[in-house]
Motif scaffolding. Sequence first.
Motif, short mmCIF file in Angstrom:
data_model
loop_
_atom_site.label_atom_id
_atom_site.label_comp_id
_atom_site.label_asym_id
_atom_site.label_seq_id
_atom_site.Cartn_x
_atom_site.Cartn_y
_atom_site.Cartn_z
N GLU A 72 0.84 -1.19 0.00
CA GLU A 72 0.00 0.00 0.00
C GLU A 72 0.87 1.24 0.00
OE1 GLU A 72 -2.36 -0.34 3.51
OE2 GLU A 72 -3.64 -1.89 2.65
N PRO A 73 0.52 2.23 -0.83
CA PRO A 73 1.29 3.48 -0.78
C PRO A 73 1.03 4.18 0.55
CG PRO A 73 -0.60 3.70 -2.24
CD PRO A 73 -0.54 2.26 -1.80
N GLN A 74 2.08 4.70 1.13
CA GLN A 74 1.96 5.39 2.41
C GLN A 74 1.54 6.83 2.15
OE1 GLN A 74 2.19 3.50 5.16
NE2 GLN A 74 2.44 1.92 3.62
N LEU A 75 0.60 7.32 2.95
CA LEU A 75 0.12 8.68 2.79
C LEU A 75 1.21 9.68 3.16
CD1 LEU A 75 -3.44 8.49 4.36
CD2 LEU A 75 -2.84 8.65 1.95
N ALA A 76 1.35 10.67 2.32
CA ALA A 76 2.27 11.76 2.65
C ALA A 76 1.60 12.63 3.70
CB ALA A 76 2.56 12.57 1.39
N TRP A 77 2.39 13.38 4.43
CA TRP A 77 1.86 14.25 5.48
C TRP A 77 0.81 15.20 4.92
CZ3 TRP A 77 0.93 14.67 10.31
CH2 TRP A 77 0.66 15.90 10.88
N ASP A 78 1.05 15.71 3.72
CA ASP A 78 0.13 16.67 3.11
C ASP A 78 -1.22 16.04 2.76
OD1 ASP A 78 2.10 18.57 3.30
OD2 ASP A 78 2.82 18.25 1.24
N ALA A 79 -1.26 14.73 2.59
CA ALA A 79 -2.49 14.06 2.21
C ALA A 79 -3.37 13.73 3.42
CB ALA A 79 -2.18 12.78 1.44
N LEU A 80 -2.86 13.91 4.61
CA LEU A 80 -3.63 13.60 5.80
C LEU A 80 -4.71 14.67 6.02
CD1 LEU A 80 -0.75 12.46 8.15
CD2 LEU A 80 -2.33 11.03 6.87
N ALA A 81 -5.60 14.41 6.93
CA ALA A 81 -6.70 15.34 7.21
C ALA A 81 -6.15 16.69 7.63
CB ALA A 81 -7.58 14.76 8.31
N PRO A 82 -6.82 17.76 7.20
CA PRO A 82 -6.35 19.08 7.60
C PRO A 82 -6.54 19.31 9.09
CG PRO A 82 -8.44 19.23 6.46
CD PRO A 82 -7.98 17.79 6.36
N ALA A 83 -5.79 20.26 9.61
CA ALA A 83 -5.85 20.56 11.04
C ALA A 83 -7.24 21.01 11.45
CB ALA A 83 -4.82 21.61 11.40
N SER A 84 -8.02 21.54 10.50
CA SER A 84 -9.37 22.01 10.84
C SER A 84 -10.33 20.86 11.12
CB SER A 84 -9.92 22.89 9.72
OG SER A 84 -10.00 22.13 8.52
N ALA A 85 -9.94 19.65 10.76
CA ALA A 85 -10.77 18.48 11.04
C ALA A 85 -10.55 18.09 12.50
CB ALA A 85 -10.43 17.32 10.12
N ALA A 86 -11.26 18.74 13.38
CA ALA A 86 -11.06 18.57 14.82
C ALA A 86 -11.47 17.17 15.26
CB ALA A 86 -11.86 19.61 15.59
N LEU A 87 -10.74 16.66 16.23
CA LEU A 87 -11.08 15.37 16.80
C LEU A 87 -12.32 15.45 17.68
CD1 LEU A 87 -7.54 14.08 17.77
CD2 LEU A 87 -8.92 13.40 15.83
N PHE A 88 -12.50 16.61 18.30
CA PHE A 88 -13.61 16.78 19.22
C PHE A 88 -14.51 17.90 18.71
CE2 PHE A 88 -9.92 15.38 21.66
CZ PHE A 88 -10.39 14.17 22.13
N PRO A 89 -15.80 17.63 18.58
CA PRO A 89 -16.69 18.70 18.12
C PRO A 89 -16.86 19.75 19.22
CG PRO A 89 -17.94 16.77 18.74
CD PRO A 89 -16.48 16.40 18.83
#
Length: 108
Positions: A80-97
């Motif tokens: 499997e290709p490993q996700l680059a850091w840039d491809a991960l969820a943006p910081a605005s995608a908060a873990l806690f609503p």
Amino acid sequence: MDRPLVTLLGSSQAVLIDRDIAHIARVMRPSLHGDLGGPILPAAYWRKRLYQLLDAGNLSHAQLCAVDSLLLQLDQYQAEPQLAWDALAPASAALFPPPYPASARHTA
């Protein structure tokens, strides 16, 4: 980290092999996913550890199946290709609503 294989008799060797397999099963995946710097321990390290277990010989059917499963997981990880850091969820995608909806905020 090379560890010498200790030659033991019967059930005590089987218990050590069971513990080693369980340890590898617990820590291999988190180690491969690592952190921002990459894997903590590479796939080659885990493959070497698993082959050392196979080379020890006298593995039970269940132990062989467990080692084979871990080797397949390594194969899948490397395929499997490993996700680059840039491809991960943006910081605005908060873990806690937010604790309350935006419409309920009071404006003063």
